[in-house]
Design a protein around this motif. Sequence first.
Motif, PDB file in Angstrom:
ATOM      1  N   GLY A   1      -8.704  -4.347  -0.997  1.00 61.60           N
ATOM      2  CA  GLY A   1      -8.048  -3.531  -1.834  1.00 61.60           C
ATOM      3  C   GLY A   1      -6.864  -4.271  -2.562  1.00 61.60           C
ATOM      4  N   ILE A   2      -6.806  -5.691  -2.127  1.00 63.20           N
ATOM      5  CA  ILE A   2      -5.645  -6.370  -2.540  1.00 63.20           C
ATOM      6  C   ILE A   2      -6.225  -7.359  -3.534  1.00 63.20           C
ATOM      7  CG2 ILE A   2      -3.425  -7.926  -1.888  1.00 63.20           C
ATOM      8  CD1 ILE A   2      -3.137  -4.807  -1.178  1.00 63.20           C
TER       9      ILE A   2
ATOM     10  N   ARG B   1       0.861  -1.193   0.122  1.00 70.72           N
ATOM     11  CA  ARG B   1       0.033  -0.057  -0.004  1.00 70.72           C
ATOM     12  C   ARG B   1       1.027   1.272   0.223  1.00 70.72           C
ATOM     13  NH1 ARG B   1      -4.572  -2.604   3.793  1.00 70.72           N
ATOM     14  NH2 ARG B   1      -5.767  -3.352   2.318  1.00 70.72           N
TER      15      ARG B   1
ATOM     16  N   SER C   1      -0.914  -3.110  -5.837  1.00 75.77           N
ATOM     17  CA  SER C   1      -2.364  -3.447  -5.450  1.00 75.77           C
ATOM     18  C   SER C   1      -2.332  -5.085  -5.695  1.00 75.77           C
ATOM     19  CB  SER C   1      -3.421  -2.615  -6.118  1.00 75.77           C
ATOM     20  OG  SER C   1      -3.299  -2.789  -7.768  1.00 75.77           O
ATOM     21  N   THR C   2      -1.543  -5.589  -6.552  1.00 78.26           N
ATOM     22  CA  THR C   2      -1.730  -6.980  -6.976  1.00 78.26           C
ATOM     23  C   THR C   2      -0.448  -7.744  -6.349  1.00 78.26           C
ATOM     24  OG1 THR C   2      -2.850  -6.482  -8.890  1.00 78.26           O
ATOM     25  CG2 THR C   2      -1.814  -8.643  -8.851  1.00 78.26           C
TER      26      THR C   2
END
Length: 98
Positions: free
Chosen positions: A90-91, A71, A76-77
């Motif tokens: 959010g991941i 973050r 994000s991946t």
Amino acid sequence: MGYIRIVTHPAILPRPLPPAEAIANVTALVSRSNIRTPGEGERFWDVLCSGPTKRLRGNAVPDSHLVALMREHGVSTIYTRDGDFRRFEGIRVENPFT
């Protein structure tokens, strides 16, 4: 660190790597010019503690640490077979083996 922890662990792999070989693998990866290894920045602690702090215990601490780093650096991946990362809002988790 996660890679070294997993590939040297006899309870995870039937033939774990010797630590020197695991370290050599990571060294070869991070020595490439297109690889960077960002660490904790000034916002890290705030980012880590901004999520549900009930996750900051036991075996969940390394995952929470990694997600906070992601973050903080705008990632994000995560590519992993570890489904535990799906609990982090959010991941996006991508299995590299599918």
